[in-house]
Design an enzyme around this catalytic site. Sequence first.
Site, PDB file in Angstrom:
ATOM      1  N   GLY A   1       0.775  -1.241   0.000  1.00 58.37           N
ATOM      2  CA  GLY A   1       0.000   0.000   0.000  1.00 58.37           C
ATOM      3  C   GLY A   1       0.807   1.291   0.000  1.00 58.37           C
TER       4      GLY A   1
ATOM      5  N   GLU B   1       4.006   4.020   6.194  1.00 63.16           N
ATOM      6  CA  GLU B   1       2.774   3.243   5.989  1.00 63.16           C
ATOM      7  C   GLU B   1       1.764   4.066   5.199  1.00 63.16           C
ATOM      8  OE1 GLU B   1       1.201   0.665   5.901  1.00 63.16           O
ATOM      9  OE2 GLU B   1       1.452  -0.682   7.593  1.00 63.16           O
ATOM     10  N   ASP B   2       0.842   3.390   4.537  1.00 62.08           N
ATOM     11  CA  ASP B   2      -0.237   4.110   3.863  1.00 62.08           C
ATOM     12  C   ASP B   2      -1.383   4.400   4.830  1.00 62.08           C
ATOM     13  OD1 ASP B   2      -0.615   1.356   3.906  1.00 62.08           O
ATOM     14  OD2 ASP B   2      -1.961   1.368   2.197  1.00 62.08           O
TER      15      ASP B   2
ATOM     16  N   ASP C   1      -5.012   1.371  10.689  1.00 57.94           N
ATOM     17  CA  ASP C   1      -6.427   1.082  10.895  1.00 57.94           C
ATOM     18  C   ASP C   1      -6.573   0.542  12.327  1.00 57.94           C
ATOM     19  OD1 ASP C   1      -9.056   0.065  10.435  1.00 57.94           O
ATOM     20  OD2 ASP C   1      -8.608  -0.219   8.331  1.00 57.94           O
TER      21      ASP C   1
ATOM     22  N   LYS D   1      -6.964   5.988  10.691  1.00 52.58           N
ATOM     23  CA  LYS D   1      -8.413   5.816  10.879  1.00 52.58           C
ATOM     24  C   LYS D   1      -8.651   5.522  12.358  1.00 52.58           C
ATOM     25  CE  LYS D   1     -10.581   3.474   7.448  1.00 52.58           C
ATOM     26  NZ  LYS D   1     -11.070   2.258   6.767  1.00 52.58           N
TER      27      LYS D   1
ATOM     28  N   ASP E   1      -5.660  -0.474  -1.893  1.00 58.18           N
ATOM     29  CA  ASP E   1      -6.439  -1.309  -2.807  1.00 58.18           C
ATOM     30  C   ASP E   1      -7.802  -1.683  -2.262  1.00 58.18           C
ATOM     31  OD1 ASP E   1      -5.376  -3.129  -0.788  1.00 58.18           O
ATOM     32  OD2 ASP E   1      -6.132  -4.735  -2.088  1.00 58.18           O
TER      33      ASP E   1
ATOM     34  N   ARG F   1      -5.311   0.745  -6.804  1.00 55.59           N
ATOM     35  CA  ARG F   1      -4.125   1.368  -6.206  1.00 55.59           C
ATOM     36  C   ARG F   1      -3.650   2.558  -7.029  1.00 55.59           C
ATOM     37  NH1 ARG F   1      -2.129  -2.205  -2.194  1.00 55.59           N
ATOM     38  NH2 ARG F   1      -2.437  -4.410  -2.629  1.00 55.59           N
TER      39      ARG F   1
HETATM   40  C1  PRP Z   1      -3.055  -2.355   4.977  1.00 56.78           C
HETATM   41  C2  PRP Z   1      -2.158  -1.171   5.212  1.00 56.78           C
HETATM   42  C3  PRP Z   1      -1.533  -1.440   6.530  1.00 56.78           C
HETATM   43  C4  PRP Z   1      -2.587  -2.253   7.248  1.00 56.78           C
HETATM   44  C5  PRP Z   1      -3.301  -1.390   8.218  1.00 56.78           C
HETATM   45  O1  PRP Z   1      -2.335  -3.361   4.390  1.00 56.78           O
HETATM   46  O2  PRP Z   1      -1.202  -1.030   4.203  1.00 56.78           O
HETATM   47  O3  PRP Z   1      -0.337  -2.167   6.408  1.00 56.78           O
HETATM   48  O4  PRP Z   1      -3.504  -2.729   6.273  1.00 56.78           O
HETATM   49  O5  PRP Z   1      -4.298  -2.089   8.895  1.00 56.78           O
HETATM   50  P1  PRP Z   1      -4.238  -2.391  10.453  1.00 56.78           P
HETATM   51  O6  PRP Z   1      -3.855  -1.117  11.156  1.00 56.78           O
HETATM   52  O7  PRP Z   1      -5.660  -2.807  10.784  1.00 56.78           O
HETATM   53  O8  PRP Z   1      -3.265  -3.489  10.701  1.00 56.78           O
HETATM   54  P2  PRP Z   1      -3.008  -4.608   3.612  1.00 56.78           P
HETATM   55  O9  PRP Z   1      -3.022  -5.776   4.525  1.00 56.78           O
HETATM   56  O10 PRP Z   1      -4.309  -4.174   3.033  1.00 56.78           O
HETATM   57  O11 PRP Z   1      -1.926  -4.920   2.485  1.00 56.78           O
HETATM   58  P3  PRP Z   1      -1.416  -4.019   1.256  1.00 56.78           P
HETATM   59  O12 PRP Z   1      -0.671  -2.838   1.849  1.00 56.78           O
HETATM   60  O13 PRP Z   1      -0.526  -4.930   0.515  1.00 56.78           O
HETATM   61  O14 PRP Z   1      -2.613  -3.565   0.462  1.00 56.78           O
END
Ligand code: PRP
Length: 183
Positions: free
Chosen positions: A46, A101-102, A105, A133, A161, A167
């Site tokens: 991400g 990080e993107d 959550d 978030k 994504d 993306r």
């Molecule tokens: C997303 C995002 C963070 C994580 C955040 O990754 O890039 O790494 O989720 O969520 P959390 O705080 O609830 O742990 P994802 O698993 O969607 O993988 P990606 O970055 O490859 O899309």
Amino acid sequence: MGLYEDVERVLISEAELKARVAELGAQINALYSDEDRPLLVCVLKGAFIFLADLVRHLRIRHEIDFMEISSYGKGTASSGVVRILLDLEQNIEGRHVLVVEDIVDSGRTLDYITRNLRTRGPASLRVCTLLSKPARREIDIPLDFVGFEVPNEFVAGYGLDFAEEYRNLPFIGVLKASVMAGL
Ligand code: PRP
């Protein structure tokens, strides 16, 4: 074309992203010196677009490296267990590390990453996330740099994504309910 028709609305525009990423770059330039030579750790997948834009605002000497962590299954009763799919190339002992990080959550991914990296003895460990978030937070992780706080809605674009697509959208958007439902 189809991809853009799936967008319900734009939450953060391309121009807003551009301006904020420049501000974050300036803050990072102010915090570190050339001597620190921080290692920016991009959490795949991400964060790849955010990292690429962010480093173009950096004036300090730095290096980049990549990590990928397995998803633990979002929206389900999560065990919180994650594992490393791709690890850093660099030894970070004694290095100033900035995790990029993107989105944060629940905080579980970042909690795992920061606990893991801390065992490797970095000189410092900080976090820069484009989005946060807070409504979904389960584990409170200190965030050193935050681009935007977003509401509790599923967002995609600018690296983020939905089912591995979207993306490439140059903004952060909310997808149509029909798309999310797989209709
Ligand atoms: C997303 C995002 C963070 C994580 C955040 O990754 O890039 O790494 O989720 O969520 P959390 O705080 O609830 O742990 P994802 O698993 O969607 O993988 P990606 O970055 O490859 O899309």
